[in-house]
Design a protein around this motif. Structure first.
Motif, mmCIF file in Angstrom:
data_model
loop_
_atom_site.group_PDB
_atom_site.id
_atom_site.type_symbol
_atom_site.label_atom_id
_atom_site.label_comp_id
_atom_site.label_asym_id
_atom_site.label_seq_id
_atom_site.Cartn_x
_atom_site.Cartn_y
_atom_site.Cartn_z
ATOM 1 N N ARG A 223 14.927 -73.907 7.198
ATOM 2 C CA ARG A 223 15.649 -73.705 5.946
ATOM 3 C C ARG A 223 17.105 -73.334 6.225
ATOM 4 O O ARG A 223 18.024 -73.795 5.532
ATOM 5 N N ASP A 227 20.352 -75.363 4.886
ATOM 6 C CA ASP A 227 21.240 -74.577 4.028
ATOM 7 C C ASP A 227 22.679 -74.685 4.536
ATOM 8 O O ASP A 227 23.622 -74.958 3.773
ATOM 9 N N ARG A 231 26.089 -76.401 2.688
ATOM 10 C CA ARG A 231 27.311 -75.615 2.471
ATOM 11 C C ARG A 231 28.524 -76.310 3.087
ATOM 12 O O ARG A 231 29.607 -76.331 2.486
ATOM 13 N N GLY A 253 15.889 -75.296 2.105
ATOM 14 C CA GLY A 253 17.216 -74.964 2.582
ATOM 15 C C GLY A 253 18.304 -75.658 1.784
ATOM 16 O O GLY A 253 19.371 -75.083 1.531
ATOM 17 N N SER A 256 18.794 -73.719 -1.381
ATOM 18 C CA SER A 256 19.506 -72.473 -1.101
ATOM 19 C C SER A 256 20.999 -72.726 -0.882
ATOM 20 O O SER A 256 21.860 -72.018 -1.413
ATOM 21 N N GLY A 257 21.297 -73.759 -0.085
ATOM 22 C CA GLY A 257 22.696 -74.073 0.188
ATOM 23 C C GLY A 257 23.435 -74.523 -1.053
ATOM 24 O O GLY A 257 24.602 -74.160 -1.263
#
Length: 329
Positions: A223, A227, A231, A253, A256-257
């Motif tokens: 993850r 992530d 980003r 991931g 989340s990113g």
């Protein structure tokens, strides 16, 4: 109740309590080889229960050459996909009256080979191997020892050992078609750091279905790495509008990113994942997935251990529609 705090209960103890011979107790405990009268059988079972007798599995194995244990070599015990697969394997083995002994290879081919050697030394009745990269045919050691083995999830492309895996080709085609139905012409694919194993086959299926219009991305299978990738892409406005992740760990991931970068899912990036682990239903938003048929895969692999002549099929991995792709469900 026990005969002594210093030693386990024996067949002789049960025989004395039941007023019969140790041979008769053995026939009852082992279901043969000779029949025992119903009344005597009940008396033996009652005595065994009262004394807390437990059969000696090791001694029984030495006599019968059957341990009642099957080894499972797991590619990565920390990955929820393999954890769920192991649970179904354990259930399938229980249906055959077997216990499961599990070893974690940690995505290491050498560790996988060592585990197979140790399981064979422990005289397991069979081996199930969820090979991560399938570079070496470690099941060949089992065949040489006369121990049945089956690859589950992944295995060598050539070899004599059956491989039970899902129909990833059609699953990826369905995922691409679904995202295109949402208006996405360019569908990107997040693969692993290399193209070994099922992820490589999933990548090939995506390339065939998406054609030249898709972008290939890569990250590790964690993850955190997925992530970090999203980003970095978001910092240069390079996140694709539609993305298929090879694994749920990567897909989580991605979510989340995207959240950290202020990129909404699915409006900023629509996501479909190709594992369908239990965690995928409880993300924010919930992940649309091609649900790997883990239970049927495990059941088929276990059955093949005990009947090698059985059919080997690739179970369908159906699309499970949730919110991450843009559907309102």
């Amino acid at each position: 109740m026990s005969t002594s705090a210093s030693r386990p209960v024996t067949l002789a103890d049960v025989a004395r309590r039941a007023g019969t011979s140790t041979a008769v107790v053995s026939y009852v405990i082992n279901d043969g080889p000779r029949p025992v009268a119903a009344a005597t059988r009940e008396r033996v079972l009652a005595a065994a229960a009262e004394l807390g007798y437990r059969p000696n599995r090791i001694a029984r194995a030495l006599r019968s050459r059957v341990t009642g244990v099957v080894g499972l070599v797991l590619a990565d015990a920390l990955n929820p996909y393999f954890g769920a697969l192991a649970r179904y394997v354990e259930q399938g083995l229980a249906g055959h009256g077997r216990l499961m002994l599990m070893g974690n290879a940690g995505y290491c081919a050498e560790r996988q080979r060592q585990l197979v050697e140790r399981f064979l030394a422990a005289q397991v009745d069979g081996l199930l191997i969820t090979s991560a990269d399938a570079g070496d045919d470690t099941a060949a050691m089992a065949r040489a020892a006369g121990v049945p083995a089956v690859y589950l999830h992944n295995g060598p492309a050539s070899g004599q050992t059956p491989v039970v895996a899902a129909d990833n080709e059609h699953a990826v085609e369905e995922a691409v078609a679904h995202l295109r139905a949402h208006g996405h012409h360019d569908v990107a694919f997040l693969a692993g750091p290399h193209d070994l194993g099922p992820v490589g086959r999933r990548r090939e299926s995506w390339q065939a279905a998406a054609g030249a219009g898709g972008t290939l991305l890569r990250s590790g299978y964690s993850r955190a790495e997925a992530d970090a990738l999203i980003r970095r892409l978001a910092a240069t406005d390079a996140v694709p509008r539609a993305l298929i992740a090879a694994t749920d760990e990567q897909a989580i991931g991605v979510l989340s990113g995207a959240s950290a970068a202020g990129l909404p899912v699915p409006d900023g990036v629509a996501v479909v994942s190709l594992d369908g682990t239990p965690d995928s239903a409880h993300t924010a938003p919930s992940l649309t997935v091609t649900g790997q048929p883990l239970e049927s895969m495990a059941r088929q692999a276990v059955d093949l251990l005990f009947d090698p002549t059985g059919p080997v099929t690739a179970p369908h991995a159906p699309l499970i529609v949730r919110r991450s792709c843009g559907c309102e469900t």
